[in-house]
Scaffold this active site. Sequence first.
Site, PDB file in Angstrom:
ATOM      1  CE  LYS A 116       8.453 -12.330 -14.661  1.00  0.00           C
ATOM      2  NZ  LYS A 116       8.972 -11.585 -15.955  1.00  0.00           N
ATOM      3  CG  ASN A 150      -0.104  -0.128   2.519  1.00  0.00           C
ATOM      4  OD1 ASN A 150       0.674   0.789   2.868  1.00  0.00           O
ATOM      5  ND2 ASN A 150      -0.309  -1.251   3.210  1.00  0.00           N
ATOM      6  CG  PHE A 167      -2.114   5.732  13.619  1.00  0.00           C
ATOM      7  CD1 PHE A 167      -1.500   5.529  14.554  1.00  0.00           C
ATOM      8  CD2 PHE A 167      -2.217   6.961  12.725  1.00  0.00           C
ATOM      9  CE1 PHE A 167      -0.763   6.576  15.176  1.00  0.00           C
ATOM     10  CE2 PHE A 167      -1.690   8.050  13.457  1.00  0.00           C
ATOM     11  CZ  PHE A 167      -0.847   7.959  14.503  1.00  0.00           C
ATOM     12  CG  ASP A 201      -6.810  -5.679   6.445  1.00  0.00           C
ATOM     13  OD1 ASP A 201      -6.395  -5.666   7.670  1.00  0.00           O
ATOM     14  OD2 ASP A 201      -7.237  -4.491   5.810  1.00  0.00           O
ATOM     15  CE  LYS A 238      -8.573  -3.302  14.408  1.00  0.00           C
ATOM     16  NZ  LYS A 238      -7.487  -3.579  13.124  1.00  0.00           N
ATOM     17  CE  LYS A 244     -10.860   0.836  10.773  1.00  0.00           C
ATOM     18  NZ  LYS A 244      -9.987   1.672   9.934  1.00  0.00           N
TER      19      LYS A 244
END
Length: 426
Positions: free
Chosen positions: A313, A234, A348, A303, A366, A362
């Site tokens: 490959k 990301n 975060f 995730d 969590k 969250k």
Amino acid sequence: MKRKQCQTPGSPGAETVNMKERGHYMLKGKTVLLGVSGSIAAYKTAYLASSLKKLNADVHVLMTENATNFINPITFETLTGNKCLVDTFDRNFEFSVEHVSLAKKADVVMLAPASANVIGKIAHGIADDMLTTTIMACRCRKIIAPAMNTNMFENPIVQDNLKTLERYGYEIITPATGYLACGDTGAGKMPEPELLLEYILREIACEKDMEGLKVLVTAGPTQEPVDPVRFITNHSTGRMGYAIAKVCMRRGAEVTLVSGPTAVQKPEFVNYIPVTTAREMFEEVTSRAREQDIIIKAAAVADYRPKDVSSEKVKKKDGELFLEMERTDDILAYLGSHRCPGQFLCGFSMETENVLENSREKLKKKNLDMIAANSLKVQGAGFGGDTNVITIITEDEEVSLELMSKEEAASKLLDQIMSCRKMREE
Ligand code: CTP
């Protein structure tokens, strides 16, 4: 629930000072003494003096006679705005006991470059010029950056002198290894001014309100391999997490930084653990979690990961390609459900919509103490860049911070964490 808008109190009036300028007041009110002795590395101290001045420190440079052969005192006087002191008995100077008044004012002294001669003199209590008398009169932290030829540096007499200084509480910066002015290659090079500045900032930039605390910070993206050539990742750059790690360290905490691959310069004075995948991050974080007082998870953990990683490959074929993905472990959720007593957990949350609602969910799901929410859609927030706009959410409070540098946002977040911990203790 309490909702607060938080303005940053910049030194001279938050409203009128822009964000960049605020960072420049980091050392306002602090006095730094730089001792310069005879070594070609003296030119690097000019950069250091300039950087300190830009952070608004009151910088005083003391030179040995020999140092003036390598760099002119006028250079330092121009950069610092203060008279450069060389001779103890300078009759043009208004204070006859200048070495004592400066020594009293100093918050930190750095001797850079420190020649074998000056190191030897200080180690044996010889004070025969402005630099050595002032250092002898200082009670603050003293940091020494030796710079000399490798053979001189490795000479057992110099090594003994450095050990003596360490025994007396002086901090010795290990010289870098590289090409030396004499043509040799080896140990003895004075580190770059950026590193010397970090030593000074660690000493005086922040109140040490986190001393004795162990903090683990995660940062950056993870990379999940598809085959030996490709991976899924990301846009996280790691900057927010690195800023948090740095500020924790400057506030006196013992910091472990578990980081995914980033291009950001690794902060000094932290225990740095590089990882690549979510699985590696899970292992490195959970194996260290028990001993931490505070865990701050700023990493953007994948995730999902490709279910099967090809050892060769993957060759292209006609038509579409489908990748089967499986869930990674949710590290933060694991920490929340295996929490150690008294440990503070901060996550975060990066969102594009329903930022506060989703982040609050969250926080609950969590089992966290705090979550810092930011939206990718707000200008100046999110991935990359030097700034962020975060809302700090706890069970009964929401504190919205204005646009600020990631370092400032890190400081604010840590202020909130420290005040929550304090309230919990009361
Ligand atoms: N996190 C984690 N392990 C994961 C995923 C996320 O520890 N596998 C942590 C992140 O480091 C962050 C927090 O959980 O502190 C929230 O991450 P975020 O990506 O915003 O949310 P997710 O929980 O992944 O949920 P979603 O992607 O659905 O928004």
